[in-house]
Design a protein around this motif. Structure first.
Motif, PDB file in Angstrom:
ATOM      1  N   PRO A 164     -72.782  34.934  58.340  1.00  0.00           N
ATOM      2  CA  PRO A 164     -71.588  34.370  57.697  1.00  0.00           C
ATOM      3  C   PRO A 164     -70.446  34.410  58.962  1.00  0.00           C
ATOM      4  N   LEU A 165     -70.088  33.249  59.628  1.00  0.00           N
ATOM      5  CA  LEU A 165     -69.223  33.501  60.546  1.00  0.00           C
ATOM      6  C   LEU A 165     -67.524  33.354  60.251  1.00  0.00           C
ATOM      7  N   SER A 166     -66.820  34.225  61.137  1.00  0.00           N
ATOM      8  CA  SER A 166     -65.354  34.274  61.246  1.00  0.00           C
ATOM      9  C   SER A 166     -65.103  33.525  62.500  1.00  0.00           C
ATOM     10  N   PHE A 167     -64.292  32.596  62.602  1.00  0.00           N
ATOM     11  CA  PHE A 167     -63.722  31.771  63.708  1.00  0.00           C
ATOM     12  C   PHE A 167     -62.357  32.457  64.089  1.00  0.00           C
ATOM     13  N   LEU A 168     -62.233  32.787  65.470  1.00  0.00           N
ATOM     14  CA  LEU A 168     -60.878  33.007  65.863  1.00  0.00           C
ATOM     15  C   LEU A 168     -60.461  31.816  66.416  1.00  0.00           C
ATOM     16  N   ARG A 169     -59.659  30.923  65.954  1.00  0.00           N
ATOM     17  CA  ARG A 169     -59.294  29.654  66.477  1.00  0.00           C
ATOM     18  C   ARG A 169     -58.288  29.714  67.291  1.00  0.00           C
ATOM     19  N   TYR A 170     -57.910  28.981  68.637  1.00  0.00           N
ATOM     20  CA  TYR A 170     -56.976  28.808  69.247  1.00  0.00           C
ATOM     21  C   TYR A 170     -56.723  27.259  69.720  1.00  0.00           C
ATOM     22  N   PRO A 171     -56.519  26.407  68.872  1.00  0.00           N
ATOM     23  CA  PRO A 171     -56.401  24.968  68.911  1.00  0.00           C
ATOM     24  C   PRO A 171     -55.742  24.846  70.068  1.00  0.00           C
ATOM     25  N   ASP A 172     -54.307  25.296  70.402  1.00  0.00           N
ATOM     26  CA  ASP A 172     -53.554  25.052  71.407  1.00  0.00           C
ATOM     27  C   ASP A 172     -53.686  25.691  72.767  1.00  0.00           C
ATOM     28  N   GLY A 173     -54.861  26.210  73.060  1.00  0.00           N
ATOM     29  CA  GLY A 173     -55.349  26.997  74.066  1.00  0.00           C
ATOM     30  C   GLY A 173     -55.062  28.416  73.986  1.00  0.00           C
ATOM     31  N   GLU A 195     -53.342  30.491  75.375  1.00  0.00           N
ATOM     32  CA  GLU A 195     -51.999  31.034  75.604  1.00  0.00           C
ATOM     33  C   GLU A 195     -50.961  30.803  74.219  1.00  0.00           C
ATOM     34  N   GLY A 196     -51.732  29.892  73.291  1.00  0.00           N
ATOM     35  CA  GLY A 196     -51.095  29.535  72.029  1.00  0.00           C
ATOM     36  C   GLY A 196     -51.541  30.380  71.096  1.00  0.00           C
ATOM     37  N   GLN A 197     -51.071  29.931  69.668  1.00  0.00           N
ATOM     38  CA  GLN A 197     -51.398  30.624  68.438  1.00  0.00           C
ATOM     39  C   GLN A 197     -52.657  30.970  68.392  1.00  0.00           C
TER      40      GLN A 197
END
Length: 298
Positions: A50-59, A61-63
């Motif tokens: 079961p995965l956890s995603f660390l998302r950085y959709p704005d790159g 250096e973004g959130q």
């Protein structure tokens, strides 16, 4: 702008391919290409976990934000698993990346992939042990290599095979295949070894997370063995200043490391390493390489 594509019979909308995600100029299209070409060695490390995603959709250096539950809009063909939570009777539903279409759908969200030390069919039953060696400045991965060598010798004395990868950030991850056992036992065993390491390498190792203890030392993080914790998966990209990758490494490379740059790998480095070495962590999947945890009854 989205571009429709078909992956193994599944139609996917891949968006913003020209978007720059890293200060180096690395784009979302390059991120997707990296995950697609690395899939043969990456997917086995994600499958059934079961995965956890660390998302950085704005790159990079973004959130950044962690996504554990299944995201809204997830296609109905994406497999999921119910995961117990710490509260009594509580649970969540996480994504399982079982195949190439799911990998590319998840990669399109711009993610690091983080996995627990257990599989979906046996929550809290660890099939591997992990130590996250995290250097406090001015210590670097060079000091982590010294600690890794000590841990390897100590773990081998208990009958284990020991493997290593870079964290993709500043440190190293040490991995050990186990006969499945309760995460409570793996956490206790790992903490005991971290305390031993601190005593053996006074002045270099700390086993507690307190920031004031860590400058110039290597924090041996044993807590990622806790059932609720996850660790960056092998071959995942990391949201750093460059498209760094959590990369399997050889013990010869750890022995020889005299400069942090020698164990810093980016997306373009991975295909040649896989061509040369294959997956240096493939023994993690072979039950013949797993050993029981000392003094654990499960």
């Amino acid at each position: 702008m989205s571009q429709m594509t078909e992956v193994e019979g599944r139609r996917l909308a891949l968006s913003n391919l020209d978007k720059v995600l890293y200060p180096t100029g690395f784009t979302k299209g390059e991120l997707l290409h990296y995950y697609a070409t690395t899939a043969p060695v990456l997917l086995p490390h994600l499958r059934d976990r079961p995965l956890s995603f660390l998302r950085y959709p704005d790159g990079a250096e973004g959130q950044h934000f962690f996504a554990k539950n299944v995201p809204p809009g997830t296609p109905d063909w994406v497999k999921t698993a119910v995961v117990p939570r710490s509260g009594a009777g509580e649970s969540g539903r996480h994504v399982l990346v079982q195949d190439m279409p799911t990998l590319m759908w998840a990669a399109n969200l711009v993610t690091e992939f983080h996995t627990p030390q257990w599989t979906a069919d046996a929550p809290g039953q660890a099939d591997r042990l992990v130590f996250d060696l995290d250097p406090g400045e001015p210590a670097t991965i060079v000091e982590c290599c010294a600690v890794a060598r000590w841990l390897r010798e100590r773990l081998e004395a208990d009958g284990f095979e020991v493997f290593a990868k870079t964290s993709g950030s500043k440190g190293l991850h040490i991995l050990v295949p186990l006969e499945p056992v309760s995460s409570r036992w793996t956490t206790s065993y790992a903490k005991g070894l971290a305390i031993e390491a601190e005593r053996a390498m006074t002045g270099l190792v700390v086993h507690r997370m307190a920031r004031q203890l860590r400058p110039g030392k290597v924090f041996v993080d044993w807590s990622q063995n806790t059932a609720a914790k996850t660790t960056a998966a092998p071959y995942t990209l990391r949201a750093r200043g460059a498209p760094t990758v959590s990369t399997p490494v050889t013990w010869d490379e750890i022995e020889a490391c005299a400069d942090p740059g020698e164990l810093a790998f980016e997306a373009d480095d991975i295909a040649p390493r896989v061509a040369d070495h294959g997956d240096l962590l493939d023994h993690l999947f072979d039950p013949g390489h797993a050993r029981p945890l000392p003094s654990a009854s499960g």
